[in-house]
Design a protein around this motif. Structure first.
Motif, mmCIF file in Angstrom:
data_model
loop_
_atom_site.group_PDB
_atom_site.id
_atom_site.type_symbol
_atom_site.label_atom_id
_atom_site.label_comp_id
_atom_site.label_asym_id
_atom_site.label_seq_id
_atom_site.Cartn_x
_atom_site.Cartn_y
_atom_site.Cartn_z
ATOM 1 N N LEU A 111 0.842 -1.496 0.338
ATOM 2 C CA LEU A 111 -0.269 0.112 -0.345
ATOM 3 C C LEU A 111 1.097 1.167 0.188
ATOM 4 O O LEU A 111 1.810 1.767 0.624
ATOM 5 C CB LEU A 111 -0.774 0.021 0.995
ATOM 6 N N LEU A 112 0.496 2.342 -0.529
ATOM 7 C CA LEU A 112 1.044 3.729 -0.340
ATOM 8 C C LEU A 112 0.229 4.435 -0.054
ATOM 9 O O LEU A 112 -0.823 3.946 0.278
ATOM 10 C CB LEU A 112 1.047 4.430 -1.962
ATOM 11 N N SER A 113 0.681 5.510 0.810
ATOM 12 C CA SER A 113 0.359 6.324 1.048
ATOM 13 C C SER A 113 0.346 8.029 0.597
ATOM 14 O O SER A 113 1.450 7.821 0.129
ATOM 15 C CB SER A 113 0.706 6.381 3.042
ATOM 16 N N TRP A 114 0.191 9.095 0.492
ATOM 17 C CA TRP A 114 0.376 10.347 -0.171
ATOM 18 C C TRP A 114 -0.893 11.082 0.295
ATOM 19 O O TRP A 114 -1.949 11.350 0.668
ATOM 20 C CB TRP A 114 -0.764 9.895 -1.373
ATOM 21 N N VAL A 115 -0.007 11.927 -0.330
ATOM 22 C CA VAL A 115 -1.015 13.443 0.491
ATOM 23 C C VAL A 115 -1.423 14.341 -0.789
ATOM 24 O O VAL A 115 -0.475 14.257 -2.483
ATOM 25 C CB VAL A 115 -0.216 14.634 0.999
ATOM 26 N N ARG A 127 -5.323 13.354 2.422
ATOM 27 C CA ARG A 127 -5.076 12.235 2.776
ATOM 28 C C ARG A 127 -5.482 10.311 1.839
ATOM 29 O O ARG A 127 -6.825 11.539 2.086
ATOM 30 C CB ARG A 127 -4.367 11.755 3.811
ATOM 31 N N GLY A 128 -4.090 9.428 1.214
ATOM 32 C CA GLY A 128 -4.836 8.695 1.231
ATOM 33 C C GLY A 128 -3.781 7.741 1.069
ATOM 34 O O GLY A 128 -3.394 7.371 1.390
ATOM 35 N N SER A 129 -4.164 6.183 1.241
ATOM 36 C CA SER A 129 -3.690 5.327 1.207
ATOM 37 C C SER A 129 -4.423 3.985 0.167
ATOM 38 O O SER A 129 -5.566 4.299 -0.222
ATOM 39 C CB SER A 129 -2.885 4.944 2.456
ATOM 40 N N LEU A 152 -4.663 5.211 -6.320
ATOM 41 C CA LEU A 152 -4.196 6.312 -6.069
ATOM 42 C C LEU A 152 -4.159 7.175 -7.985
ATOM 43 O O LEU A 152 -5.262 8.511 -8.139
ATOM 44 C CB LEU A 152 -2.654 6.508 -6.470
ATOM 45 N N ASP A 157 6.898 12.760 7.516
ATOM 46 C CA ASP A 157 5.144 12.248 7.338
ATOM 47 C C ASP A 157 4.429 13.372 7.049
ATOM 48 O O ASP A 157 5.141 13.585 6.286
ATOM 49 C CB ASP A 157 5.367 12.016 8.656
ATOM 50 N N ALA A 158 3.137 12.431 6.653
ATOM 51 C CA ALA A 158 3.075 13.341 5.838
ATOM 52 C C ALA A 158 2.200 14.858 5.781
ATOM 53 O O ALA A 158 2.457 15.628 5.503
ATOM 54 C CB ALA A 158 1.374 12.290 5.982
ATOM 55 N N VAL A 205 2.790 11.262 -3.344
ATOM 56 C CA VAL A 205 3.263 9.417 -2.503
ATOM 57 C C VAL A 205 4.093 9.073 -1.583
ATOM 58 O O VAL A 205 5.895 10.395 -0.930
ATOM 59 C CB VAL A 205 3.992 8.467 -3.367
#
Length: 178
Positions: free
Chosen positions: A42-46, A52-54, A60, A109-110, A127
């Motif tokens: 899983l990716l996390s992004w802003v 924010r998403g994952s 994405l 971090d985010a 990401v």
């Protein structure tokens, strides 16, 4: 006349040598870049609006409105990288015409990445790669990195170091032709 020809030959030789050194350095810096995107987790992004998403690359693309069949520009950068700062305007301009996703590596971090993007006025999807693990999986030891990520996960035309706007656009155009 002879002097002019000699000068032109020397200039041509200098250009050929400089180009060979540049291409050799690029080949060396991208030698461990795999043919395909390697991160299956899983990716996390802003997003530019702070959302924010994952999820996966598919998630994405869906959340950001990037067509699933469109190649996208992948820009790997870091908050502490001066060359990355020099490319900020180019990446922002590119994002007006092409899908662009950035990878903030070893930049925190985010909240930290989001604050940096807001402070610099950068409308990027970023990401998160706080520990550099995603970049390392792709053999990228330095930033910035520019690559074209094809819809099938193939990485094309990867460069390390400063890439001109024309160079980025040419790589995206070429990736769409192949």
């Amino acid at each position: 006349m002879r002097r002019t020809l000699k000068t032109l030959r020397e200039l041509a030789l200098t250009v050929v040598i400089a180009l060979a050194v540049f291409l050799g350095a690029q080949a060396w810096q991208t030698r461990d870049t795999p043919e395909r995107w390697q991160h299956d987790g899983l990716l996390s992004w802003v997003q530019p609006d702070g959302t924010r998403g994952s999820g996966t690359w598919h998630d994405l693309r869906a959340q950001t409105g990037i067509a699933p069949d469109a190649p996208l520009a992948l820009h790997v950068w870091a908050t502490w990288c001066s060359i990355c700062r020099a490319e900020e305007g180019t990446i922002t301009d590119l994002s007006r015409d092409h899908p662009v996703v950035t990878l903030a590596t070893r930049s925190g971090d985010a909240a930290t990445v989001q604050a940096y993007l807001r402070q610099r006025g950068l409308p990027w999807v970023a990401v998160l790669d706080p520990d550099g693990r995603i970049a390392a999986q792709h053999g990228w030891r330095a930033v910035p990195v520019f690559s074209v990520l094809a819809p099938d996960g193939t990485l094309r035309h990867t460069t390390v170091g400063y890439t001109t706007g024309w160079g980025m656009r040419l790589r995206l155009w070429w990736a769409g032709r192949v």
